[in-house]
Motif scaffolding. Structure first.
Motif, short mmCIF file in Angstrom:
data_model
loop_
_atom_site.label_atom_id
_atom_site.label_comp_id
_atom_site.label_asym_id
_atom_site.label_seq_id
_atom_site.Cartn_x
_atom_site.Cartn_y
_atom_site.Cartn_z
N MET A 92 22.81 32.09 12.81
CA MET A 92 22.99 32.35 14.22
C MET A 92 22.04 33.49 14.61
O MET A 92 21.97 34.50 13.94
CB MET A 92 24.44 32.72 14.50
N MET A 93 21.40 33.31 15.72
CA MET A 93 20.49 34.34 16.23
C MET A 93 21.29 35.49 16.82
O MET A 93 22.39 35.30 17.34
CB MET A 93 19.58 33.73 17.30
N GLN A 94 20.75 36.68 16.78
CA GLN A 94 21.43 37.88 17.24
C GLN A 94 21.88 37.79 18.70
O GLN A 94 22.95 38.24 19.05
CB GLN A 94 20.52 39.09 17.07
N ASN A 95 21.10 37.20 19.57
CA ASN A 95 21.42 37.14 21.00
C ASN A 95 22.05 35.82 21.42
O ASN A 95 22.20 35.56 22.61
CB ASN A 95 20.17 37.42 21.83
N GLU A 96 22.40 35.00 20.48
CA GLU A 96 23.02 33.71 20.78
C GLU A 96 24.49 33.92 21.15
O GLU A 96 25.20 34.71 20.53
CB GLU A 96 22.94 32.82 19.53
N ASN A 97 24.95 33.23 22.18
CA ASN A 97 26.35 33.32 22.60
C ASN A 97 27.19 32.23 21.96
O ASN A 97 26.68 31.17 21.63
CB ASN A 97 26.47 33.20 24.12
N VAL A 98 28.46 32.50 21.82
CA VAL A 98 29.42 31.54 21.31
C VAL A 98 30.51 31.41 22.37
O VAL A 98 31.03 32.42 22.85
CB VAL A 98 30.05 32.01 19.97
N ALA A 99 30.86 30.20 22.73
CA ALA A 99 31.89 29.97 23.75
C ALA A 99 33.18 29.52 23.07
O ALA A 99 33.15 28.74 22.13
CB ALA A 99 31.44 28.92 24.75
N ILE A 100 34.29 30.06 23.56
CA ILE A 100 35.62 29.68 23.08
C ILE A 100 36.40 29.21 24.29
O ILE A 100 36.40 29.88 25.33
CB ILE A 100 36.35 30.85 22.42
N THR A 101 37.08 28.10 24.14
CA THR A 101 37.89 27.58 25.23
C THR A 101 39.35 27.56 24.81
O THR A 101 39.67 27.11 23.71
CB THR A 101 37.45 26.14 25.60
N PHE A 102 40.22 28.09 25.67
CA PHE A 102 41.66 28.09 25.43
C PHE A 102 42.35 27.27 26.50
O PHE A 102 41.91 27.27 27.66
CB PHE A 102 42.23 29.52 25.50
N SER A 103 43.44 26.64 26.12
CA SER A 103 44.30 26.03 27.14
C SER A 103 44.96 27.16 27.91
O SER A 103 44.96 28.32 27.47
CB SER A 103 45.36 25.14 26.48
N ALA A 104 45.56 26.85 29.05
CA ALA A 104 46.27 27.86 29.83
C ALA A 104 47.38 28.50 29.00
O ALA A 104 47.58 29.72 29.05
CB ALA A 104 46.81 27.26 31.12
N ASP A 105 48.12 27.68 28.25
CA ASP A 105 49.19 28.20 27.40
C ASP A 105 48.64 29.13 26.33
O ASP A 105 49.18 30.21 26.08
CB ASP A 105 49.97 27.07 26.73
N GLU A 106 47.57 28.72 25.68
CA GLU A 106 46.97 29.55 24.63
C GLU A 106 46.49 30.88 25.20
O GLU A 106 46.70 31.94 24.60
CB GLU A 106 45.81 28.81 23.98
#
Length: 86
Positions: free
Chosen positions: A1-15
């Motif tokens: 992974m590159m230093q400036n690369e972003n990672v996205a996380i998605t949660f349900s409303a409950d989570e």
């Protein structure tokens, strides 16, 4: 992974609701700070996640917040199947 690369996380409303509540409880807890110990870099993503959840969840200001939290917890526990029952 590159230093400036972003990672996205998605949660349900409950989570998101359950995680936000849990983080609110533990972030200022001295025992939690001891668990993190010398790995202070962990605070950066924890605070970012906490801030994003806090700003994105209007339900935390709702008069029935406690009920909505309890129902979200129950749904998530139910989604665990047998694991959630032990």
């Amino acid at each position: 992974m590159m230093q400036n690369e972003n990672v996205a996380i998605t949660f349900s409303a409950d989570e998101a609701l359950v995680l936000s509540d849990w983080l609110e409880q533990v972030i200022d807890n001295p025992e939690f700070s001891r668990l993190i110990g010398e790995n202070k870099a962990v605070w950066v993503p924890l605070m970012k996640i906490s801030g994003v959840l806090e700003h994105g969840l209007t339900v935390i200001f709702s008069p029935d917040y406690a009920d909505q939290l309890r129902m979200a917890q129950e749904r998530l526990i139910d989604s665990l199947g047998e694991f959630g029952r032990t």
